[in-house]
Design a protein around this motif. Structure first.
Motif, PDB file in Angstrom:
ATOM      1  N   TRP A 195       0.841  -1.215   0.000  1.00 36.00           N
ATOM      2  CA  TRP A 195       0.000   0.000   0.000  1.00 36.00           C
ATOM      3  C   TRP A 195       0.867   1.253   0.000  1.00 36.00           C
ATOM      4  O   TRP A 195       0.629   2.186  -0.773  1.00 36.00           O
ATOM      5  CB  TRP A 195      -0.915  -0.025   1.229  1.00 36.00           C
ATOM      6  N   GLU A 205      -5.793   5.534  -6.116  1.00 36.02           N
ATOM      7  CA  GLU A 205      -7.185   5.114  -6.217  1.00 36.02           C
ATOM      8  C   GLU A 205      -7.463   3.919  -5.306  1.00 36.02           C
ATOM      9  O   GLU A 205      -6.570   3.094  -5.068  1.00 36.02           O
ATOM     10  CB  GLU A 205      -7.549   4.761  -7.668  1.00 36.02           C
ATOM     11  N   PRO A 206      -8.685   3.809  -4.785  1.00 37.61           N
ATOM     12  CA  PRO A 206      -9.033   2.645  -3.955  1.00 37.61           C
ATOM     13  C   PRO A 206      -8.922   1.351  -4.753  1.00 37.61           C
ATOM     14  O   PRO A 206      -9.194   1.326  -5.957  1.00 37.61           O
ATOM     15  CB  PRO A 206     -10.489   2.922  -3.558  1.00 37.61           C
ATOM     16  N   GLU A 242     -10.217  -2.619  -4.440  1.00 40.98           N
ATOM     17  CA  GLU A 242     -11.099  -3.511  -3.704  1.00 40.98           C
ATOM     18  C   GLU A 242     -10.468  -4.892  -3.520  1.00 40.98           C
ATOM     19  O   GLU A 242      -9.650  -5.335  -4.320  1.00 40.98           O
ATOM     20  CB  GLU A 242     -12.440  -3.640  -4.431  1.00 40.98           C
ATOM     21  N   ARG A 293      -9.472  -2.658   4.315  1.00 40.08           N
ATOM     22  CA  ARG A 293      -9.739  -1.236   4.522  1.00 40.08           C
ATOM     23  C   ARG A 293      -8.595  -0.347   4.085  1.00 40.08           C
ATOM     24  O   ARG A 293      -8.804   0.751   3.561  1.00 40.08           O
ATOM     25  CB  ARG A 293     -10.019  -0.981   6.022  1.00 40.08           C
ATOM     26  N   ARG A 304      -8.510   1.129   0.745  1.00 44.23           N
ATOM     27  CA  ARG A 304      -9.620   2.023   0.407  1.00 44.23           C
ATOM     28  C   ARG A 304      -9.454   3.399   1.049  1.00 44.23           C
ATOM     29  O   ARG A 304     -10.345   4.234   0.932  1.00 44.23           O
ATOM     30  CB  ARG A 304     -10.940   1.390   0.863  1.00 44.23           C
TER      31      ARG A 304
END
Length: 268
Positions: A247, A257-258, A260, A264, A267
């Motif tokens: 991350w 950008e998030p 999926e 968490r 996001r």
């Protein structure tokens, strides 16, 4: 005198000549790293880090380039500190002459023993352009982003390493009231600790009422695939060494950008 034109492909073929077209036209694009080029220093004994990173980095234009650093399979402060001397040379062999956006050193306890800033200095000796991270760097940034202030810490380490890690995290503003360990020094076998064992241990520790999140330390432990379902059952954020560093690599490279499916942290 007008320039002599090379015979066309059809003419060469008709004359029975060897087809040998030189200087065929081409254009350059951004290649596989059009968005981000990430250089990763992986422990020689690590079985898991590259696998989890490549699962997460299924993002067009984001490319991962890895090298390995020699280390002992036994995890203790002496063996961890010994890696510092090799960091600059390892960074130097990742795409020599080609800049990369992020340089990451893949050892949580090693970064704690050596010190994050010392790790960054060694990488910058040969790759001054790179933004740098480590698993503990990513974990601290990730836990802050998740607003987790009191965490349960799960590791495979011996207690002397656990206490160093606890003190390191707490000195940076995050409390560690709960610790659990598999207490296993062999990195080759740590990579084989089952995901169900990790899930069960993280769930037990994370259910303690004094904590609001879980950090699973060690790049050999397989957590990325279970972080999302573990969070859903626990109701609290979960991250790990590989999960958090992946991350952080993306965020340092400007990929915001998030995403999926990875819990968490991906996001926020």
């Amino acid at each position: 005198m007008p320039p002599v034109q090379a015979p066309t492909l059809e003419a060469q073929t008709s004359a029975g000549l060897l087809v040998n077209l030189t200087h065929m036209p081409f254009v350059l694009d951004g290649g596989v790293a059009a968005r981000a080029r990430i250089g990763l220093i992986v422990l020689a004994t690590d079985h898991t880090l590259e696998h989890e990173f490549r699962q997460i980095f299924r993002i067009p234009g984001v490319a991962l380039y890895a090298t390995r650093i020699r280390n002992a399979a036994e995890i203790n402060p002496t063996t961890l500190a010994a890696m510092e001397a090799g960091l600059a040379a390892c960074a130097d062999v990742i795409l020599p002459g080609t800049p990369f956006d992020v340089g990451a050193y893949g050892c949580t306890s090693g970064a704690v023993v050596i010190g994050e800033e010392n790790v960054f200095k060694r990488i910058h000796e040969t790759r001054p352009e790179a933004k740098c991270t480590t698993p503990i760097t990513g974990a601290l940034e990730g836990l802050r982003a998740l607003k987790a202030r009191r965490i349960a810490l799960l590791t495979p380490y011996i207690d002397s390493v656990n206490q160093k890690l606890k003190a390191y995290i707490e000195a940076r503003g995050i409390e560690v009231p709960v610790i659990g360990s598999f207490n296993h020094e062999d990195d080759n076998e740590v990579a084989r600790i089952s995901t169900q064992s990790i899930y069960d241990a993280a769930l037990e520790l994370g259910r303690h009422p004094s904590v609001d999140g879980v950090f699973v330390s060690c790049t050999s432990l397989r957590v990325a695939e279970i972080a999302d379902p573990l969070e859903r059952e626990l109701g609290k954020p979960v991250t790990s060494s590989n999960h958090a560093m992946a991350w952080h690599c993306l965020r340092l490279a400007g990929v915001t950008e998030p995403i999926e499916g990875w819990g968490r942290l991906f996001r926020v």
